[in-house]
Design an enzyme around this catalytic site. Structure first.
Site, mmCIF file in Angstrom:
data_model
loop_
_atom_site.group_PDB
_atom_site.id
_atom_site.type_symbol
_atom_site.label_atom_id
_atom_site.label_comp_id
_atom_site.label_asym_id
_atom_site.label_seq_id
_atom_site.Cartn_x
_atom_site.Cartn_y
_atom_site.Cartn_z
ATOM 1 N N ASP A 69 -39.679 -33.065 71.917
ATOM 2 C CA ASP A 69 -39.840 -33.631 70.576
ATOM 3 C C ASP A 69 -40.464 -32.600 69.632
ATOM 4 O OD1 ASP A 69 -42.605 -33.758 71.347
ATOM 5 O OD2 ASP A 69 -42.158 -35.657 72.361
ATOM 6 N N GLU A 109 -20.691 -21.520 63.871
ATOM 7 C CA GLU A 109 -20.184 -21.531 65.248
ATOM 8 C C GLU A 109 -18.677 -21.504 65.131
ATOM 9 O OE1 GLU A 109 -20.070 -24.167 69.324
ATOM 10 O OE2 GLU A 109 -19.781 -25.094 67.382
ATOM 11 N N ASP A 144 -29.211 -27.366 62.292
ATOM 12 C CA ASP A 144 -27.848 -27.405 62.821
ATOM 13 C C ASP A 144 -27.074 -28.420 61.989
ATOM 14 O OD1 ASP A 144 -25.650 -27.382 64.568
ATOM 15 O OD2 ASP A 144 -26.954 -27.103 66.303
ATOM 16 N N HIS A 164 -26.840 -23.654 74.412
ATOM 17 C CA HIS A 164 -26.905 -24.925 75.138
ATOM 18 C C HIS A 164 -25.547 -25.401 75.632
ATOM 19 C CE1 HIS A 164 -25.747 -25.877 71.074
ATOM 20 N NE2 HIS A 164 -25.250 -27.012 71.541
ATOM 21 N N ASP A 165 -24.491 -24.652 75.357
ATOM 22 C CA ASP A 165 -23.156 -25.033 75.817
ATOM 23 C C ASP A 165 -22.658 -24.156 76.960
ATOM 24 O OD1 ASP A 165 -22.897 -27.007 73.849
ATOM 25 O OD2 ASP A 165 -22.139 -25.565 72.382
ATOM 26 N N ASP A 201 -22.083 -26.214 62.910
ATOM 27 C CA ASP A 201 -21.446 -26.632 64.159
ATOM 28 C C ASP A 201 -19.916 -26.736 64.029
ATOM 29 O OD1 ASP A 201 -21.831 -27.924 66.885
ATOM 30 O OD2 ASP A 201 -20.728 -29.515 65.862
HETATM 31 C C1 NOJ Z 1 -20.726 -27.449 69.540
HETATM 32 C C2 NOJ Z 1 -22.077 -27.816 70.031
HETATM 33 O O1 NOJ Z 1 -22.798 -26.651 70.303
HETATM 34 C C3 NOJ Z 1 -21.861 -28.683 71.249
HETATM 35 O O2 NOJ Z 1 -23.042 -28.900 71.965
HETATM 36 C C4 NOJ Z 1 -21.229 -29.964 70.781
HETATM 37 O O3 NOJ Z 1 -20.894 -30.740 71.902
HETATM 38 C C5 NOJ Z 1 -19.976 -29.704 69.963
HETATM 39 N N1 NOJ Z 1 -20.098 -28.618 69.044
HETATM 40 C C6 NOJ Z 1 -19.600 -30.907 69.176
HETATM 41 O O4 NOJ Z 1 -20.477 -31.083 68.095
HETATM 42 MG MG MG Z 2 -41.037 -36.955 73.750
#
Ligand code: NOJ
Ligand code: MG
Length: 568
Positions: free
Chosen positions: A33, A261, A102, A334-335, A204
């Site tokens: 958080d 991105e 983001d 994170h992907d 994004d």
């Molecule tokens: C890219 C993001 O980094 C990913 O985590 C997400 O699932 C997709 N875009 C859809 O927003």
């Molecule tokens: Mg928390």
């Protein structure tokens, strides 16, 4: 060149990505958080970080962990309140760190009121905010596009009696950017956050906002009869008109940065995106992190690659942004899976490998983006069953693998290799229960290696990955050539060594990294770059006890930075 003050603040700093769910929990609910982040700013400061990219913190049903936004003007209660967000912006600012939001603008959550209204009828204020199409005469979807998370990209709506388009999950309907009211509202969202004092935006899934006229179907894949939506919609001509408008209306002339991105924007396209008149300051392009896939990022359809492919991909991006534009350097987010396993052989010593890659990350030309835990050398996880996974894409990709004829065991191997959960396990802070991430039960299990791989232990160990990151961050500040200097790859043919020269007219540095488990000798004079003079730093830590001819020898996974004499 040294003394060149034309670079902007975000070009001279180091950025850090926080996956909010997993960084630091402050209230014991098992989820990271905002107050958790506030309590850890010192860690970021010690890494020389000047910008934090926060993954989405807006109100969301969390089907895709925040990338399904229900309300862009409110903070997700799981993460905190608007007051806490403002406090975070302020406290980070006091330490010279700016917060980057983001912006998820290709789609919203299906729980966003814009969508729930839009779904009600074809005749209300929000009807055209999403992409609605009638069924084919046989009741089928308008075309054969496969969504990025698998299955048809079209979902039938009972109430509206039409299909809507979703590039990602069905709970993430795509916005209709052709509608000026949609664009207007999205610009308002961005302006709202600029008013709060944020330092920039990560955009994004931005290449998907424009769809080709006529929505043509594509070549049918033999397994499911579909065609990947990425191939059909990414970077559709006309997209830059939208993004130019965004730039004019929102970001132009402000002291912030934007990073798109932009998967699929190749180095050749880069100028139009980030050149002098480009729409963004930087784009994340994925050629060096997606080397494993044949196409479509289908996890079970891999291809082999070598270090030379990796070097070529990185060099192409460095060259494409040489004259104008700027490059965000990254190996993790994170992907993606953790980079140690991605780029090094299975049996590689993870500490040496983590330090080797850190050296590339922090010595290339551009703004390095460290992903949380990368600075500790965090690694992947392997959980017994697909049911243990949270990431929706892992579940989809598991099913795609089964559909492609793989056994359950083989499908799980694909998940082990590429699951996004690999990067999403809680940050490892110390040796206490749950690695100091939470006092409750973490939403995702902590990686078992936290007793040794954690910030507290590593801070006390000079030979750790974390100490090496701090050292490199300081080193980058002390050597202007690393910020201002040019990039030239050398020893290009080597399959074991990645080497490049950074030079600013005052200083010439050679960065040499051994990606193999064998010793590697090399001859730098043969490249015409000059002669090695002195090792400035070595990831083995014993910088001084090698001399003369031994300079040009790397031990397994060793990374060094040497000074080279300008005259051969
Ligand atoms: C890219 C993001 O980094 C990913 O985590 C997400 O699932 C997709 N875009 C859809 O927003
Ligand atoms: Mg928390």
């Amino acid at each position: 060149m040294k003394g060149d003050t034309s670079l902007r603040w975000w070009q001279k700093t180091i950025a850090y990505e926080i996956y909010v769910n997993s960084f630091q929990d402050s209230d014991g609910d098992g989820y990271g958080d905002l107050n958790g982040i506030r309590s850890r700013l010192e860690h970021l400061e010690s890494l020389g970080v000047g910008a934090i990219w926060l993954t989405p913190v807006y109100a969301s049903p969390m089907v895709d962990n925040g990338y399904d936004v229900a309300d862009y003007y409110h903070i997700n209660p799981r993460y905190g309140t608007m007051e806490e967000m403002e406090a975070l912006i302020k406290e980070a600012g006091d330490r010279g760190i700016r917060i980057v939001m983001d912006l998820v603008f290709n789609h919203t959550s299906d729980k966003c009121v814009w969508f729930t209204e839009s779904e009600k009828s074809a005749g209300n204020e929000y009807s055209d905010w999403y992409i609605w199409k009638d069924a084919e005469p046989d009741g089928g979807a308008p075309n054969n596009w496969r969504s990025i998370f698998g299955g048809s990209a079209w979902e039938w709506s009972e109430s509206r009696q039409q299909y809507y388009l979703h590039t990602f999950a069905k709970e993430q309907p795509d916005l209709n950017w052709e509608n000026p009211k949609v664009r207007e509202e999205l610009y308002n969202v961005a302006l709202f956050w600029l008013d709060k004092g944020v330092g920039g935006f990560r955009m994004d899934a931005i290449p998907y906002i424009k769809k080709p006229a006529g929505f043509p179907g594509g070549e049918a894949d033999e397994v499911d009869g579909m065609t990947g939506i990425h191939e059909m919609t990414a970077n559709t001509p006309g997209i830059l008109d939208f993004l130019n408008e965004f730039k004019q209306r929102v970001t132009a002339g402000r002291d912030i940065f934007t990073v798109g991105e932009a998967n699929g924007v190749t180095p050749a396209d880069l100028q139009r995106w980030v050149g002098r008149d480009g729409v963004f300051d930087m784009i994340f392009e994925f050629s060096h992190v997606n080397l494993d896939f044949q196409s479509d990022e289908i996890w079970c359809r891999t291809k082999k690659w070598t270090l030379r492919d990796l070097k070529e991909a990185i060099t192409a991006s460095q060259k494409a942004t040489e004259e104008n534009g700027w490059y965000p350097i990254f190996f993790e987010n994170h992907d993606k899976e953790r980079s140690i396993e991605h780029y090094f052989p299975k049996n590689a010593d993870p500490v040496k490998a983590g330090k080797a890659l850190a050296t590339v990350l922090l010595m290339l030309r551009g703004t390095p983006f460290i992903y949380q835990g990368e600075e500790l050398g965090m690694t992947n996880v392997r959980w017994p069953s697909i049911d243990d996974y949270n990431d929706i894409n892992s579940v989809s990709q598991y099913n795609i693998a089964l559909q492609n004829g793989l056994s359950e065991k083989e499908a799980l191997e694909c998940v082990y290799r590429f699951s996004r959960d690999n990067a999403r396990t809680p940050m490892q802070w110390d040796t206490t229960e749950y690695a100091g991430f939470t006092t409750g039960t973490p939403w995702l299990p902590v990686n078992e290696n936290y007793q040794t791989v954690n910030a507290e232990t590593e801070a006390l160990d000079e030979a750790s990955v974390l100490s090496w990151y701090k050292r490199l961050a300081r080193f980058r500040k002390e050597h202007a050539a690393l910020v201002y200097g040019t990039y030239t790859e050398v020893l290009n043919d080597r399959e074991d060594v990645y080497a490049f020269v950074r030079e600013d007219g005052e200083e010439k540095l050679l960065i040499a990294v051994n990606f193999s488990g064998e010793e590697a000798e090399y001859d730098i004079t043969s490249t015409g770059a000059g002669e090695t003079e002195e090792i400035l730093i070595s990831s083995y830590g014993d910088d001084d006890d090698r001399g003369g001819a031994m300079l040009e020898r790397l031990r397994p996974y060793e990374a060094v930075v040497l000074r080279i004499a300008n005259e051969v």
